[in-house]
Each structure stands twice: as C-alpha cells, then as structure tokens.
Design an enzyme around this catalytic site. Structure first.
Site, PDB file in Angstrom:
ATOM      1  N   GLU A  47      -4.365   5.268  -1.384  1.00  0.00           N
ATOM      2  CA  GLU A  47      -3.758   5.788  -0.282  1.00  0.00           C
ATOM      3  C   GLU A  47      -4.401   4.875   0.697  1.00  0.00           C
ATOM      4  OE1 GLU A  47      -1.675   7.595   0.688  1.00  0.00           O
ATOM      5  OE2 GLU A  47      -0.807   8.291  -1.334  1.00  0.00           O
ATOM      6  N   LEU A  90      -6.450  -8.229   2.604  1.00  0.00           N
ATOM      7  CA  LEU A  90      -6.010  -7.070   2.893  1.00  0.00           C
ATOM      8  C   LEU A  90      -5.932  -6.532   4.396  1.00  0.00           C
ATOM      9  CD1 LEU A  90      -6.504  -4.360   0.093  1.00  0.00           C
ATOM     10  CD2 LEU A  90      -4.279  -5.476   0.713  1.00  0.00           C
ATOM     11  N   TYR A  92      -7.764  -5.355   8.242  1.00  0.00           N
ATOM     12  CA  TYR A  92      -8.267  -4.090   8.698  1.00  0.00           C
ATOM     13  C   TYR A  92      -9.507  -3.561   7.637  1.00  0.00           C
ATOM     14  CZ  TYR A  92      -4.103  -3.681  11.026  1.00  0.00           C
ATOM     15  OH  TYR A  92      -2.894  -3.939  11.874  1.00  0.00           O
ATOM     16  N   TYR A 130      -3.941  13.222   7.037  1.00  0.00           N
ATOM     17  CA  TYR A 130      -2.760  12.535   6.123  1.00  0.00           C
ATOM     18  C   TYR A 130      -3.321  12.159   4.672  1.00  0.00           C
ATOM     19  CZ  TYR A 130      -0.057   9.110   3.513  1.00  0.00           C
ATOM     20  OH  TYR A 130       0.526   8.660   2.473  1.00  0.00           O
ATOM     21  N   ASP A 148       3.368  10.666   7.326  1.00  0.00           N
ATOM     22  CA  ASP A 148       3.106   9.532   7.806  1.00  0.00           C
ATOM     23  C   ASP A 148       4.269   8.906   8.469  1.00  0.00           C
ATOM     24  OD1 ASP A 148       4.909   9.081   5.690  1.00  0.00           O
ATOM     25  OD2 ASP A 148       3.751   7.520   4.573  1.00  0.00           O
ATOM     26  N   CYS A 227      22.353   5.847   2.916  1.00  0.00           N
ATOM     27  CA  CYS A 227      22.670   6.954   3.000  1.00  0.00           C
ATOM     28  C   CYS A 227      23.659   7.355   1.788  1.00  0.00           C
ATOM     29  CB  CYS A 227      23.375   7.241   4.304  1.00  0.00           C
ATOM     30  SG  CYS A 227      22.542   7.223   5.662  1.00  0.00           S
TER      31      CYS A 227
END
Length: 379
Positions: A47, A90, A92, A130, A148, A227
């Site tokens: 996550e 990655l 961050y 979250y 999210d 859809c």
C-alpha cells in the site's frame, strides 16, 4: 446517500451494489503478489509503494523488498543505505523512511507483532486513514472504509456525487458512503464464491474494499471508462443520465513552474565526484552528481553552475539532458562531462570508486545521467 443531481434515475441499492462488486472481484481480480497473502506487513508495504505509483512499476520493487526485508524485524534493522537502495527509483523517499520508523515503533511498542486494531495502525508513522483502513480491512477483514482516487471516481459516478473531492464536505461524503458499503458487506453472508486463482481474501470487507479500487483502476478509469463491461453498470447513476464525464468534479491543477539544473560528471582515475543530499531536503539521503540550479534563460549555464559549485573546469563537453517532474515543477537537468583543475571543496562532493556506485541509491534523474556516462548503477 443522495445524489447531487435531481433526476429520475434510482439511487443504487447498496445490497445489489455490494453483492455484484464482491462476485466480480473474486472472479476478475488481477493476480498481484500482495493479493496472495493476508500478512499485514506485506499488505502494508504494498500500500505504501502504491501511493502515487503504478502497479506495473511497483511489482518488481515489492518482490525485491520482500525478498530482502520479509518482516518487521528485518525492516527495523536495515541500514539506511540499503533501505534507500531498495527504494531507488520509486520516488517520494520519505515513504521508505517512514516504513522503517513504523517498523521500529512496532518492534518497540508492540513486541514486533503488527497491530490489529485500527487506532494502533493509524498511530504508526506514515500511515493515514486510507492506509490504516486498507491494512485492517484487507488483512483482518475489519469493516473500515478506504477512499483513494480510484474509489472516489467509482463512487462519484455510481451516486453522481458532486463537489471537489478535496473539499471537506465532499470528502466526508465519500468516506461516509465508503463506510456504509464496507459495513454492509460485513453483514452479508454467503456471497464470496471460490475462484480458480491465487487470490487470498480475509472475507467480505477485504474483497469489497479491493473491488472498489480494482474497478477504478481497470474499468472505471478517468478517461475512456469501459462501461460496457462494468459489473455495476445497471446501477450507475452517471451512466443512466449520460454524465460519466461530469464526475468526479476535479478542480484544476496549480500552474506548473519550470526549473533548470546543470550537473557535471567529473572523474579522477577510477573515482567519480558525487554528493549525498542533506537531511530535510527533497530526496534526502540519496546520492547525485554535483549540480546547481540556474535561471531558465541563463546565457552562460556552465560557468554559472560551476561558480555556484566552486568548481574550476576544463574540457567541458555536453553529455545529455533529462526532463522530469516533481509535483508542480517541470525540471530540465542538463549534464556535462568535465575535468576539475583545482582542489574540490568537501561541500561540492566526495570521490567514490565507480565500482562502489552500485551500492549507493541515486535519484531517478541522476541514474539516467550515470547510464549516459556508461556508469551503470545496477542493483
């Protein structure tokens, strides 16, 4: 939950919606490595990695991480250089450091065992509502909601929820609806059916929350949603009123800012001049080539950058350019090879043998420059 627009379309039945989502997810979920386990540690790592990062990018990082750091104990004790190396590329990087801080908190405050209750998980460094909801629902089947970007888009279209999701009132509306749905799933019986897949589920709550994310990621996409194959298309208010493109009501992004940097590849024998970014800075602890920011329209970029770095250079030759973005900044990084003619100040960089570069974690942009200079930084 009332839709924001007035129309004759019927508000979706939560019972029908949850049932269809659960059955669709069990039969159609992508086979992802973190879906083959109920280990909260593995789910937590996935996550955090998936924040602002695509699934296809995360998979090899996740597999490498779990091989090297398979549990809380190994993460809590890993040296900083190795931690950053495993995360290299990655972005961050605060996420990686918070993972280790949280692992150390689990070690010190919970005896090394991952906590099971929502509040204790939420209290860990780097974990918000979250992520705490995702871990406790997916690993422990607790009826805790998750919201999210994918979930917002699905719920906004299903229930025609207006307003900018970043605004407090709209955000609360999404969280309330997500909570209603997961609690409804928690009460339902005999919904999940066995499927011929590697999917491992703790129960209805686990499946429901993942189904909302999966639907938004694979079918109810921002542009060109599919859809026709959506499992809940008959319950979607936006589709019934031909307003798919109206939801969610995302506000315009802030204007971008252009920035320009000049970097140098300076070698001395088998050593390369590099520097480590300081604590508290963007990409803290990562390594990079010596570089300086200059004005976008600077007429003498090399001279200006070299002066800022206290460098005296000869034989300056262009190597290449990398363009990348960090939040609202659009960055141009130009690189030159050169020979230093005077002593290098310690503040400018340190000499590292090129054979040791593979052990250092570099920023993604500077990794590209190393490759251009044939200084491949393989893991």
């Amino acid at each position: 939950m009332s839709p924001s627009s007035t129309n004759r379309a019927k508000v979706p039945s939560q019972s029908q919606l949850v049932r269809r989502l659960l059955r669709w997810f069990v039969a159609n979920a992508r086979d992802l490595p973190w879906r083959r386990t109920l280990d909260p540690y593995a789910i937590w790592v996935s996550e955090i990695m998936l924040q602002q990062t695509q699934v296809k990018t995360v998979i090899p990082y996740f597999e490498r991480w779990m091989k090297d750091l398979p549990d809380v104990a190994s993460l809590s004790n890993v040296p900083s250089d190795r931690l950053h190396k495993l995360w290299e590329g990655l972005g961050y990087y605060t996420r990686a450091r918070n993972l280790q801080k949280a692992a150390q908190a689990i070690r010190d405050q919970h005896g090394g065992k991952f906590p099971t209750d929502f509040d204790s998980v939420l209290a860990l460094p780097g974990i918000g509502g979250y992520t705490a909801g995702a871990i406790t629902s997916i690993a422990f089947n607790q009826p805790n909601p998750i919201v999210d970007g994918n979930v917002v888009r699905v719920l906004a279209r299903l229930f025609t929820i207006g307003g900018d999701p970043k605004d407090k009132s709209a955000r609360e509306q999404f969280w309330q609806l997500a909570e209603q749905l997961v609690r409804h799933a928690h009460r339902m019986k005999n919904v999940l059916q066995p499927a011929d897949s590697a999917l491992v589920l703790a129960g209805n709550c686990s499946a429901l929350n993942q189904s909302l994310m999966e639907l938004g990621a694979t079918i109810c996409t921002p542009a060109n949603p599919q859809c026709d194959i959506c499992p809940v298309k008959k319950l979607c208010l936006a589709r019934a009123t031909s307003r798919i493109g109206d939801f969610p009501e995302i506000s315009k992004r802030a204007a971008t800012t252009t920035r320009r940097f000049i970097a140098f590849v300076i070698r001395r024998g088998d050593k390369l001049l590099v520097r480590q970014r300081a604590e508290g800075s963007v990409n803290a602890h990562l390594w990079e080539l010596p570089n300086a920011e200059i004005q976008v329209n600077e007429p003498e970029p090399v001279v200006t950058a070299a002066t800022a770095l206290q460098l005296k250079l000869n034989n300056v030759e262009p190597l290449g350019m990398v363009r990348h973005s960090i939040t609202r900044y659009r960055i141009t990084l130009e690189c030159f090879t050169a020979i230093a003619t005077v002593r290098i100040p310690k503040t400018t960089g340190v000499w590292i043998p090129t054979s040791e570069l593979k052990n250092l974690a570099f920023t993604a942009a500077h990794l590209k420059l190393l490759k251009m200079a044939n200084l491949q930084n393989d893991r």
